[in-house]
Scaffold this active site. Structure first.
Site, PDB file in Angstrom:
ATOM      1  N   GLU A 102       0.845  -1.203   0.000  1.00 27.07           N
ATOM      2  CA  GLU A 102       0.000   0.000   0.000  1.00 27.07           C
ATOM      3  C   GLU A 102       0.874   1.245   0.000  1.00 27.07           C
ATOM      4  OE1 GLU A 102      -2.452   3.094   0.220  1.00 27.07           O
ATOM      5  OE2 GLU A 102      -3.094   1.052  -0.311  1.00 27.07           O
ATOM      6  N   TYR A 120     -29.008   8.964   3.892  1.00 25.97           N
ATOM      7  CA  TYR A 120     -29.264   7.819   4.757  1.00 25.97           C
ATOM      8  C   TYR A 120     -28.336   7.905   5.964  1.00 25.97           C
ATOM      9  CZ  TYR A 120     -25.259   5.913   2.093  1.00 25.97           C
ATOM     10  OH  TYR A 120     -24.039   5.726   1.477  1.00 25.97           O
TER      11      TYR A 120
END
Length: 391
Positions: free
Chosen positions: A30, A209
């Site tokens: 990463e 939401y």
């Protein structure tokens, strides 16, 4: 079996865990120096939560999520309900796994916590992927050469690995940009908002939401535009979001007026590929099939990629990796491409101008809801996408 996964987003972390379940020794590469909280709301349909259950993470993610009971489609100007789709217990009973709404960082944290720290190489930028008949190699910017039996490139919509494998191929601007914000749910408790709604209007749509146990409200407004920078952290100008939704239902306007910091980013996709793999190297997630988010399936499709990849590599020897990757792509490419195309069509449908076209769309949505209480987008939630025998 040794594997290298490039990219520690949701797809890369899930691939790492799935490959470990399949018996592989995995190194996760990463480029970021550390894991940080980034992103906002994310929707996890039953096909995604089924993978989380297989990985032993469903309870942890669900504990910090929200289980909506329904999705309500609304008209932009007065908030009249066009139709609604069932979620909640009905969806869980029908599809064998729950529908969750979560903060992306909570999902990422749960996945990352399940990966042994010794398997992760942070602050490592992959600058090349090479292979021969017997192995594949990732070279980092520091000059390291990491060798394995296969490489999984989960390096996102701007994937370098995709270019290394298949030549020049840039991310495509979708013609839409999103305003997004998170705010305390209590700040808008007086607005009488539906728990989960998608408001449709000319050239734009609006979604809200709750996430993080209902404590936060996730807000996303999508607008058609000629150009927009791709960035998760670019701030919108003050009140830019209010100007973009001028004339909308007062509840939408009030909500947008209370958001505080609003980020704006251009939505990019990738053109479908005829194949994702070459020899001992394969793409996964957004690097293979980045899509617009209008069916809320981007992360879900990456999670299913990871589950199928693990299935195909289980009980496979190093010599058989190319054939196993062929099986993985054979099981996933057509399905993911179909979801990618459906999501793009949904965006066009949501933004139709007022008049006969929008009226016909609304009638069609209502008819589809009457025919299938979960809506047509639930076709991607089925149980046949990967083998759950070991779940």
């Amino acid at each position: 079996m040794r594997a290298i996964v490039v990219g520690a987003g949701i797809g890369g972390l899930a691939a790492t865990l799935s490959l470990r379940r399949a018996g592989c020794e995995v190194t996760l590469v990463e480029q970021a120096p550390r894991f940080t909280e980034i992103g906002a709301g994310i929707q996890l349909a039953p096909n995604a939560t089924r993978v989380l259950r297989r990985l032993g993470l469903l309870d942890a993610v669900a504990a910090r999520s929200v289980r909506p009971s329904r999705l309500s489609f609304r008209t932009w100007s007065d908030g009249g309900e066009i139709c609604h789709y069932a979620l909640g217990r009905e969806a869980e009973d029908a599809f064998g796994a729950p529908y969750l709404q979560a903060h992306r960082a909570d999902l990422h944290e749960a996945l990352a916590a399940a990966v042994p720290p010794g398997s992760v190489r942070l602050n490592s930028v992959a600058v090349a992927i090479d292979q021969d008949d017997d192995s594949a190699t990732v070279t980092t910017a520091a000059g390291e050469r990491l060798e394995a039996d296969l490489v999984v490139a989960a390096d996102g919509v701007r994937s370098s690995a995709r270019r290394w494998l298949f030549g020049p191929d840039e991310a495509l601007f979708s013609g839409t940009a999103a305003y997004r914000a998170l705010l305390p749910a209590e700040r808008v408790a007086d607005l009488d908002l539906p728990e989960y709604a998608l408001w449709l209007g000319p050239g734009r749509h609006f979604v809200h939401y709750r996430v993080r146990r209902g404590e936060l409200l996730n807000v996303v407004g999508v607008v058609g535009t000629d150009a927009a920078r791709e960035s998760w952290t670019a701030r919108a100008e003050p009140e830019e979001q209010l100007r973009a939704f001028e004339g909308w239902d007062p509840r939408v306007r009030s909500l947008l007026g209370r958001t505080g910091t609003v980020l704006r980013y251009g939505i990019h996709t990738r053109a479908p590929l005829a194949r994702w793999n070459l020899g001992r190297v394969t793409l996964l997630g957004d690097s293979a099939h980045a899509m617009v988010p209008f069916h809320a399936q981007g992360a879900a499709q990456a999670l299913v990629d990871a589950a199928v990849l693990g299935d195909c590599l289980a009980d496979t020897g190093p010599a058989d990796v190319p054939e196993a990757l062929d099986r993985y792509v054979g099981r996933r490419l057509t399905a993911a491409t179909r979801v990618q195309a459906g999501s793009a069509r949904a965006g066009e449908d949501y933004h139709l101008p007022d008049g006969p076209e929008a009226d016909a769309r609304n009638a069609r949505l209502a008819a589809q809801a009457a025919e299938n209480r979960f809506g047509p987008h639930a076709g991607a939630w089925g149980t046949d996408t990967f083998d759950e025998r070991a779940s």
